[in-house]
Design a protein around this motif. Structure first.
Motif, PDB file in Angstrom:
ATOM      1  N   GLY A  10     -41.617  11.764-105.953  1.00  0.00           N
ATOM      2  CA  GLY A  10     -41.796  10.534-105.202  1.00  0.00           C
ATOM      3  C   GLY A  10     -40.958  10.444-103.936  1.00  0.00           C
ATOM      4  O   GLY A  10     -41.168   9.550-103.118  1.00  0.00           O
ATOM      5  N   ASP A  11     -40.010  11.353-103.736  1.00  0.00           N
ATOM      6  CA  ASP A  11     -39.182  11.341-102.530  1.00  0.00           C
ATOM      7  C   ASP A  11     -39.987  11.769-101.318  1.00  0.00           C
ATOM      8  O   ASP A  11     -40.901  12.592-101.416  1.00  0.00           O
ATOM      9  N   GLN A  12     -39.611  11.253-100.153  1.00  0.00           N
ATOM     10  CA  GLN A  12     -40.204  11.664 -98.889  1.00  0.00           C
ATOM     11  C   GLN A  12     -39.350  12.802 -98.334  1.00  0.00           C
ATOM     12  O   GLN A  12     -38.142  12.645 -98.170  1.00  0.00           O
ATOM     13  N   VAL A  13     -39.996  13.946 -98.050  1.00  0.00           N
ATOM     14  CA  VAL A  13     -39.268  15.116 -97.563  1.00  0.00           C
ATOM     15  C   VAL A  13     -39.937  15.676 -96.319  1.00  0.00           C
ATOM     16  O   VAL A  13     -41.089  15.354 -96.013  1.00  0.00           O
ATOM     17  N   ILE A  14     -39.189  16.527 -95.607  1.00  0.00           N
ATOM     18  CA  ILE A  14     -39.697  17.244 -94.445  1.00  0.00           C
ATOM     19  C   ILE A  14     -39.428  18.722 -94.668  1.00  0.00           C
ATOM     20  O   ILE A  14     -38.393  19.093 -95.232  1.00  0.00           O
ATOM     21  N   VAL A  15     -40.368  19.567 -94.247  1.00  0.00           N
ATOM     22  CA  VAL A  15     -40.212  21.013 -94.389  1.00  0.00           C
ATOM     23  C   VAL A  15     -39.340  21.485 -93.231  1.00  0.00           C
ATOM     24  O   VAL A  15     -39.629  21.194 -92.065  1.00  0.00           O
ATOM     25  N   ASN A  70     -36.223  24.909 -98.727  1.00  0.00           N
ATOM     26  CA  ASN A  70     -36.969  24.787 -97.476  1.00  0.00           C
ATOM     27  C   ASN A  70     -37.397  23.356 -97.170  1.00  0.00           C
ATOM     28  O   ASN A  70     -38.133  23.132 -96.214  1.00  0.00           O
ATOM     29  N   VAL A  71     -36.957  22.395 -97.974  1.00  0.00           N
ATOM     30  CA  VAL A  71     -37.278  20.990 -97.712  1.00  0.00           C
ATOM     31  C   VAL A  71     -35.997  20.176 -97.702  1.00  0.00           C
ATOM     32  O   VAL A  71     -34.997  20.562 -98.296  1.00  0.00           O
ATOM     33  N   ALA A  72     -36.033  19.052 -96.974  1.00  0.00           N
ATOM     34  CA  ALA A  72     -34.885  18.149 -96.906  1.00  0.00           C
ATOM     35  C   ALA A  72     -35.386  16.714 -96.989  1.00  0.00           C
ATOM     36  O   ALA A  72     -36.515  16.420 -96.588  1.00  0.00           O
ATOM     37  N   HIS A  73     -34.549  15.839 -97.497  1.00  0.00           N
ATOM     38  CA  HIS A  73     -34.890  14.418 -97.540  1.00  0.00           C
ATOM     39  C   HIS A  73     -35.087  13.881 -96.129  1.00  0.00           C
ATOM     40  O   HIS A  73     -34.484  14.371 -95.175  1.00  0.00           O
ATOM     41  N   ILE A  74     -35.912  12.854 -96.015  1.00  0.00           N
ATOM     42  CA  ILE A  74     -36.082  12.148 -94.756  1.00  0.00           C
ATOM     43  C   ILE A  74     -35.197  10.906 -94.790  1.00  0.00           C
ATOM     44  O   ILE A  74     -35.245  10.136 -95.752  1.00  0.00           O
ATOM     45  N   ASP A  75     -34.389  10.745 -93.737  1.00  0.00           N
ATOM     46  CA  ASP A  75     -33.515   9.577 -93.642  1.00  0.00           C
ATOM     47  C   ASP A  75     -34.381   8.328 -93.516  1.00  0.00           C
ATOM     48  O   ASP A  75     -35.271   8.274 -92.669  1.00  0.00           O
ATOM     49  N   PRO A  76     -34.158   7.298 -94.341  1.00  0.00           N
ATOM     50  CA  PRO A  76     -35.007   6.105 -94.293  1.00  0.00           C
ATOM     51  C   PRO A  76     -34.887   5.330 -92.975  1.00  0.00           C
ATOM     52  O   PRO A  76     -35.787   4.581 -92.616  1.00  0.00           O
ATOM     53  N   GLU A  77     -33.800   5.520 -92.239  1.00  0.00           N
ATOM     54  CA  GLU A  77     -33.599   4.769 -91.005  1.00  0.00           C
ATOM     55  C   GLU A  77     -34.094   5.520 -89.769  1.00  0.00           C
ATOM     56  O   GLU A  77     -34.766   4.957 -88.918  1.00  0.00           O
ATOM     57  N   LYS A  93     -25.115   5.158-110.378  1.00  0.00           N
ATOM     58  CA  LYS A  93     -25.191   6.225-109.391  1.00  0.00           C
ATOM     59  C   LYS A  93     -26.397   5.986-108.493  1.00  0.00           C
ATOM     60  O   LYS A  93     -27.500   5.761-108.983  1.00  0.00           O
ATOM     61  N   VAL A  94     -26.193   6.041-107.192  1.00  0.00           N
ATOM     62  CA  VAL A  94     -27.287   5.907-106.230  1.00  0.00           C
ATOM     63  C   VAL A  94     -27.187   7.057-105.230  1.00  0.00           C
ATOM     64  O   VAL A  94     -26.096   7.556-104.947  1.00  0.00           O
ATOM     65  N   ARG A  95     -28.339   7.433-104.692  1.00  0.00           N
ATOM     66  CA  ARG A  95     -28.382   8.495-103.693  1.00  0.00           C
ATOM     67  C   ARG A  95     -28.312   7.868-102.306  1.00  0.00           C
ATOM     68  O   ARG A  95     -29.043   6.933-102.012  1.00  0.00           O
ATOM     69  N   ILE A  96     -27.419   8.387-101.485  1.00  0.00           N
ATOM     70  CA  ILE A  96     -27.176   7.855-100.146  1.00  0.00           C
ATOM     71  C   ILE A  96     -27.490   8.948 -99.121  1.00  0.00           C
ATOM     72  O   ILE A  96     -27.110  10.101 -99.309  1.00  0.00           O
ATOM     73  N   ALA A  97     -28.185   8.585 -98.031  1.00  0.00           N
ATOM     74  CA  ALA A  97     -28.446   9.518 -96.940  1.00  0.00           C
ATOM     75  C   ALA A  97     -27.162   9.695 -96.140  1.00  0.00           C
ATOM     76  O   ALA A  97     -26.551   8.719 -95.709  1.00  0.00           O
ATOM     77  N   LYS A  98     -26.738  10.944 -95.930  1.00  0.00           N
ATOM     78  CA  LYS A  98     -25.499  11.215 -95.196  1.00  0.00           C
ATOM     79  C   LYS A  98     -25.622  10.815 -93.728  1.00  0.00           C
ATOM     80  O   LYS A  98     -24.664  10.400 -93.105  1.00  0.00           O
ATOM     81  N   ARG A  99     -26.826  10.936 -93.149  1.00  0.00           N
ATOM     82  CA  ARG A  99     -27.012  10.681 -91.723  1.00  0.00           C
ATOM     83  C   ARG A  99     -26.780   9.215 -91.379  1.00  0.00           C
ATOM     84  O   ARG A  99     -26.105   8.885 -90.422  1.00  0.00           O
ATOM     85  N   SER A 100     -27.346   8.292 -92.170  1.00  0.00           N
ATOM     86  CA  SER A 100     -27.263   6.871 -91.820  1.00  0.00           C
ATOM     87  C   SER A 100     -26.461   6.044 -92.818  1.00  0.00           C
ATOM     88  O   SER A 100     -26.094   4.918 -92.525  1.00  0.00           O
TER      89      SER A 100
END
Length: 105
Positions: A10-15, A70-77, A93-100
């Motif tokens: 269900g996660d949104q990812v980018i190749v 070869n895939v990475a999460h997409i930052d929601p922001e 426990k929650v998953r946090i995007a490092k970028r935003s």
């Protein structure tokens, strides 16, 4: 024993690498033993089968798995690739995007 990954169904990812670099999609399945993921609309191939009433033209399109590296999460922001941190928020426990710093749902 299979590893635990931060990418889940269900996660949104980018190749990030390979022939499909830059394509985005939703994770349909995580194949833990093989360290691979199925991403909707990415790495689609055609399989030719005997025509049946359910599939009259005999051509089936399906996604093949990609390696999880070869895939990475997409930052929601920012909609850019990001790494993931796991933090405790209100005892969960929650998953946090490092970028935003936003929470990944």
């Amino acid at each position: 024993m299979a590893e635990r990954f931060r990418i889940k169904k269900g996660d949104q990812v980018i190749v990030t690498t390979g022939q499909h670099k830059g394509k985005k999609g939703e994770v349909l399945q995580v194949l833990r033993e093989e360290r691979r993921v199925l991403v909707k609309g990415v790495n689609v191939v055609k399989r030719h089968l005997r025509p049946t009433p359910a599939n009259p033209d005999g051509v089936l399109e399906k996604e093949l798995p990609l390696h999880i590296s070869n895939v990475a999460h997409i930052d929601p922001e920012t909609s850019k690739p990001t790494r993931v941190a796991v933090k405790l928020v209100d005892g969960k426990k929650v998953r946090i995007a490092k970028r935003s710093g936003k929470q990944i749902n």
